[in-house]
Design an enzyme around this catalytic site. Sequence first.
Site, PDB file in Angstrom:
ATOM      1  N   ARG A 154       0.942  -1.157   0.031  1.00 21.00           N
ATOM      2  CA  ARG A 154      -0.166   0.064   0.018  1.00 21.00           C
ATOM      3  C   ARG A 154       0.808   1.062   0.144  1.00 21.00           C
ATOM      4  O   ARG A 154       1.939   1.435   0.801  1.00 21.00           O
ATOM      5  CB  ARG A 154      -0.816   0.084   1.395  1.00 21.00           C
ATOM      6  CG  ARG A 154      -1.508   1.533   1.316  1.00 21.00           C
ATOM      7  CD  ARG A 154      -2.488   1.164   2.503  1.00 21.00           C
ATOM      8  NE  ARG A 154      -3.897   0.783   2.163  1.00 21.00           N
ATOM      9  CZ  ARG A 154      -4.823   0.711   2.839  1.00 21.00           C
ATOM     10  NH1 ARG A 154      -5.115   1.294   3.942  1.00 21.00           N
ATOM     11  NH2 ARG A 154      -6.182  -0.175   2.418  1.00 21.00           N
TER      12      ARG A 154
ATOM     13  N   HIS B 139      -8.061  -0.262  -5.318  1.00 18.11           N
ATOM     14  CA  HIS B 139      -8.042  -1.076  -4.169  1.00 18.11           C
ATOM     15  C   HIS B 139      -8.817  -2.455  -4.409  1.00 18.11           C
ATOM     16  O   HIS B 139      -9.768  -2.535  -4.127  1.00 18.11           O
ATOM     17  CB  HIS B 139      -8.664  -0.183  -2.806  1.00 18.11           C
ATOM     18  CG  HIS B 139      -8.456  -1.016  -1.678  1.00 18.11           C
ATOM     19  ND1 HIS B 139      -7.674  -2.096  -1.516  1.00 18.11           N
ATOM     20  CD2 HIS B 139      -8.597  -0.365  -0.419  1.00 18.11           C
ATOM     21  CE1 HIS B 139      -7.797  -2.465  -0.014  1.00 18.11           C
ATOM     22  NE2 HIS B 139      -7.973  -1.308   0.451  1.00 18.11           N
TER      23      HIS B 139
HETATM   24  C1  NCD Z   1     -10.323   2.027   2.532  1.00 17.14           C
HETATM   25  C2  NCD Z   1      -9.087   2.384   1.912  1.00 17.14           C
HETATM   26  O1  NCD Z   1      -7.942   2.179   2.450  1.00 17.14           O
HETATM   27  O2  NCD Z   1      -8.994   2.895   0.918  1.00 17.14           O
HETATM   28  N1  NCD Z   1     -10.091   1.311   3.755  1.00 17.14           N
HETATM   29  C3  NCD Z   1      -9.790  -0.177   3.862  1.00 17.14           C
HETATM   30  O3  NCD Z   1      -9.223  -0.402   2.766  1.00 17.14           O
HETATM   31  N2  NCD Z   1     -10.776  -0.943   4.326  1.00 17.14           N
HETATM   32  C4  NCD Z   1     -11.146   3.366   2.944  1.00 17.14           C
HETATM   33  C5  NCD Z   1     -10.803   4.511   3.582  1.00 17.14           C
HETATM   34  O4  NCD Z   1      -9.677   4.551   3.840  1.00 17.14           O
HETATM   35  O5  NCD Z   1     -11.687   5.233   3.603  1.00 17.14           O
END
Ligand code: NCD
Length: 312
Positions: A111, A139
């Site tokens: 990430r 994502h």
């Molecule tokens: C999301 C992201 O990181 O994009 N969260 C996640 O992965 N569950 C949503 C967010 O951060 O609002």
Amino acid sequence: MGMTKLSFKHLISVDQIKKEDINKILFSAEKYSQKVKNKVRSNSECSGYILATLFFEPSTRTRFSFESAMLRLGGQIITLEHGFFSSVKKGESLSDMSHVVSKYADLIVIRHPKMGSAMEFSKNSDVPVINGGDGANEHPTQSLADIYTIYEEKNRLDNLTIGVLGDLKYSRTVYSLLRLIALYPNNKIVLISHPLVNMQKDRKTKLEKMGCKIVETQSLEEVKKDLDILYVTRVQRERFTKESEFEEVKNKYCIDPKILEGTKKDLTIMHALPRVDEISVEVDKLPQAKYFDQAQNAVFVRMALLDLMKDG
Ligand code: NCD
């Protein structure tokens, strides 16, 4: 449905995912859901495999659920929680890091705040790389967990009216999810947002070209009675360039029991989490609230992905 391989080696974008891949992933995730819920603890599909999780942005669910998934499959993990404190701080490039980490692990989840970073990272990796979120771009594994949740709730992925509400400009989960939904016929998408965070035009055009009907509004009130799914997003404060714009957008919507009056009885309320204040905690106990199930489903889907992707 056989448990043969997926059509991709690295998972960087939802554009790589075909319907057959989704079928395989959902089938496998369902199997793992049953096992975990029945407390079967002897899974060994990834025994002898190492997963590296590299996080350059905050995360609770994505990192933990990947790690939980790997451990539940009998595999091991090595983790970099504060990516910017690694050798990147000394000036190492992502592509050099990739050469190295891919020799230490059999699968990698990354990430990073930069759009395209997971793609860049995957180029020098001979082991599968999974995009755990690259800036406001994609994502894909969250979207697969969302698809699993929708299928679990509705028993179909077509003929749905799906409202997405909140930050449609910066939310990577929304655009990734809608492109998977667009693979199925007769879905109608209702975009509900403050004009400062409307979905980008090119993204809307792409969804329309894929066959989705799109409606855009600021008013949840106006459209709520038709929705099968209401997918709520956090306003992505960290991605705004002007704090004043964030201030203007932040309190536009709050889902509470009152606004839910007049919605379908079997409405499914989803949220990738974390929630700030866009859904009131009173909603949590309503039968329509599925966001905590959605977070649990992410473990089953990630177990399926790790198992299906582990040998590249
Ligand atoms: C999301 C992201 O990181 O994009 N969260 C996640 O992965 N569950 C949503 C967010 O951060 O609002």
